[in-house]
Design a protein around this motif. Structure first.
Motif, PDB file in Angstrom:
ATOM      1  N   LEU A 287       0.823  -1.211   0.000  1.00  0.00           N
ATOM      2  CA  LEU A 287       0.000   0.000   0.000  1.00  0.00           C
ATOM      3  C   LEU A 287       0.858   1.261   0.000  1.00  0.00           C
ATOM      4  O   LEU A 287       0.484   2.272  -0.607  1.00  0.00           O
ATOM      5  CB  LEU A 287      -0.941   0.010   1.214  1.00  0.00           C
ATOM      6  CG  LEU A 287      -2.124  -0.956   1.169  1.00  0.00           C
ATOM      7  CD1 LEU A 287      -2.899  -0.912   2.478  1.00  0.00           C
ATOM      8  CD2 LEU A 287      -3.031  -0.657  -0.007  1.00  0.00           C
ATOM      9  N   GLU A 288       1.985   1.218   0.695  1.00  0.00           N
ATOM     10  CA  GLU A 288       2.849   2.397   0.774  1.00  0.00           C
ATOM     11  C   GLU A 288       3.544   2.701  -0.550  1.00  0.00           C
ATOM     12  O   GLU A 288       3.876   3.848  -0.822  1.00  0.00           O
ATOM     13  CB  GLU A 288       3.892   2.211   1.878  1.00  0.00           C
ATOM     14  CG  GLU A 288       3.300   2.308   3.273  1.00  0.00           C
ATOM     15  CD  GLU A 288       4.316   2.014   4.368  1.00  0.00           C
ATOM     16  OE1 GLU A 288       5.422   1.506   4.060  1.00  0.00           O
ATOM     17  OE2 GLU A 288       4.004   2.267   5.533  1.00  0.00           O
ATOM     18  N   THR A 289       3.785   1.679  -1.368  1.00  0.00           N
ATOM     19  CA  THR A 289       4.497   1.904  -2.637  1.00  0.00           C
ATOM     20  C   THR A 289       3.562   2.311  -3.767  1.00  0.00           C
ATOM     21  O   THR A 289       4.027   2.773  -4.798  1.00  0.00           O
ATOM     22  CB  THR A 289       5.277   0.640  -3.060  1.00  0.00           C
ATOM     23  OG1 THR A 289       4.363  -0.443  -3.205  1.00  0.00           O
ATOM     24  CG2 THR A 289       6.344   0.297  -2.048  1.00  0.00           C
ATOM     25  N   ARG A 290       2.274   2.158  -3.581  1.00  0.00           N
ATOM     26  CA  ARG A 290       1.310   2.522  -4.616  1.00  0.00           C
ATOM     27  C   ARG A 290       0.666   3.861  -4.278  1.00  0.00           C
ATOM     28  O   ARG A 290       0.523   4.230  -3.123  1.00  0.00           O
ATOM     29  CB  ARG A 290       0.234   1.457  -4.745  1.00  0.00           C
ATOM     30  CG  ARG A 290       0.793   0.160  -5.249  1.00  0.00           C
ATOM     31  CD  ARG A 290      -0.286  -0.835  -5.457  1.00  0.00           C
ATOM     32  NE  ARG A 290       0.312  -2.068  -5.966  1.00  0.00           N
ATOM     33  CZ  ARG A 290      -0.292  -3.223  -5.943  1.00  0.00           C
ATOM     34  NH1 ARG A 290      -1.499  -3.319  -5.436  1.00  0.00           N
ATOM     35  NH2 ARG A 290       0.300  -4.281  -6.422  1.00  0.00           N
ATOM     36  N   ASN A 291       0.261   4.547  -5.297  1.00  0.00           N
ATOM     37  CA  ASN A 291      -0.408   5.828  -5.120  1.00  0.00           C
ATOM     38  C   ASN A 291      -1.913   5.611  -5.244  1.00  0.00           C
ATOM     39  O   ASN A 291      -2.502   5.796  -6.297  1.00  0.00           O
ATOM     40  CB  ASN A 291       0.100   6.832  -6.166  1.00  0.00           C
ATOM     41  CG  ASN A 291      -0.385   8.231  -5.872  1.00  0.00           C
ATOM     42  OD1 ASN A 291      -0.904   8.509  -4.796  1.00  0.00           O
ATOM     43  ND2 ASN A 291      -0.229   9.116  -6.849  1.00  0.00           N
ATOM     44  N   LEU A 292      -2.513   5.182  -4.127  1.00  0.00           N
ATOM     45  CA  LEU A 292      -3.948   4.923  -4.119  1.00  0.00           C
ATOM     46  C   LEU A 292      -4.664   6.069  -3.429  1.00  0.00           C
ATOM     47  O   LEU A 292      -4.125   6.731  -2.550  1.00  0.00           O
ATOM     48  CB  LEU A 292      -4.246   3.618  -3.367  1.00  0.00           C
ATOM     49  CG  LEU A 292      -3.582   2.360  -3.918  1.00  0.00           C
ATOM     50  CD1 LEU A 292      -3.815   1.197  -2.984  1.00  0.00           C
ATOM     51  CD2 LEU A 292      -4.124   2.048  -5.303  1.00  0.00           C
ATOM     52  N   GLY A 293      -5.897   6.259  -3.793  1.00  0.00           N
ATOM     53  CA  GLY A 293      -6.695   7.297  -3.159  1.00  0.00           C
ATOM     54  C   GLY A 293      -7.078   6.894  -1.736  1.00  0.00           C
ATOM     55  O   GLY A 293      -7.032   5.723  -1.355  1.00  0.00           O
ATOM     56  N   PHE A 294      -7.459   7.910  -0.960  1.00  0.00           N
ATOM     57  CA  PHE A 294      -7.804   7.691   0.447  1.00  0.00           C
ATOM     58  C   PHE A 294      -8.955   6.690   0.590  1.00  0.00           C
ATOM     59  O   PHE A 294      -8.900   5.791   1.429  1.00  0.00           O
ATOM     60  CB  PHE A 294      -8.163   9.036   1.089  1.00  0.00           C
ATOM     61  CG  PHE A 294      -8.510   8.929   2.544  1.00  0.00           C
ATOM     62  CD1 PHE A 294      -7.520   8.675   3.486  1.00  0.00           C
ATOM     63  CD2 PHE A 294      -9.825   9.061   2.966  1.00  0.00           C
ATOM     64  CE1 PHE A 294      -7.842   8.571   4.824  1.00  0.00           C
ATOM     65  CE2 PHE A 294     -10.150   8.955   4.308  1.00  0.00           C
ATOM     66  CZ  PHE A 294      -9.157   8.708   5.241  1.00  0.00           C
ATOM     67  N   ARG A 295      -9.993   6.831  -0.212  1.00  0.00           N
ATOM     68  CA  ARG A 295     -11.146   5.934  -0.128  1.00  0.00           C
ATOM     69  C   ARG A 295     -10.754   4.491  -0.415  1.00  0.00           C
ATOM     70  O   ARG A 295     -11.219   3.569   0.246  1.00  0.00           O
ATOM     71  CB  ARG A 295     -12.242   6.374  -1.092  1.00  0.00           C
ATOM     72  CG  ARG A 295     -12.951   7.607  -0.642  1.00  0.00           C
ATOM     73  CD  ARG A 295     -14.083   7.930  -1.561  1.00  0.00           C
ATOM     74  NE  ARG A 295     -14.728   9.152  -1.113  1.00  0.00           N
ATOM     75  CZ  ARG A 295     -15.749   9.693  -1.696  1.00  0.00           C
ATOM     76  NH1 ARG A 295     -16.269   9.137  -2.773  1.00  0.00           N
ATOM     77  NH2 ARG A 295     -16.286  10.788  -1.237  1.00  0.00           N
TER      78      ARG A 295
END
Length: 124
Positions: free
Chosen positions: A38-46
């Motif tokens: 999760l830390e290495t990907r640029n995912l949205g907050f939701r």
């Protein structure tokens, strides 16, 4: 003979604690792997919130399964030793003892209560 009963009871306690610890450690290791991804990907907050909710739900389900396995081990011991006659009663008594609910009405005979054959959280 009483020392043999204590050895069996304490061995069963050690076994179920080891199984529980191993399961929790394995879940923690998987959790660390998920966190790293999760830390290495640029995912949205939701999206991150939904993933975290899924992980927490999955961990809860796995813990319930782990407790069921531990209760089944205790139930098998109760039946094998003759403390309870029926597997259905043994699993109910084991789960009842683990949750300290005590509403099943099942009781072991007095001589069985003198050896450490009580799942974690047992209370009289």
């Amino acid at each position: 003979m009483e020392s043999v009963n204590w050895i069996w009871g304490l061995s069963l306690i050690a076994l179920t604690i080891a199984i529980h610890a191993m399961g929790v450690v394995m879940m923690a290791i998987v959790g660390l792997g998920i966190r790293d991804r999760l830390e290495t990907r640029n995912l949205g907050f939701r999206r991150v919130i939904l993933i975290v909710i899924g992980v927490v739900g999955g961990v809860g389900l796995l813990l319930a399964v782990l407790h069921g396995i531990e209760a089944a081990i205790w139930a098998a011991a109760y039946v094998w030793l003759g403390a309870l006659n029926f597997p259905k009663d043994a699993i109910l008594y084991s789960l009842d003892s683990m949750t300290t609910r005590g509403a099943s009405g099942l009781m072991l005979e007095q001589h069985w209560l003198q050896i450490p054959m009580k799942p974690a959280g047992y209370s009289d």
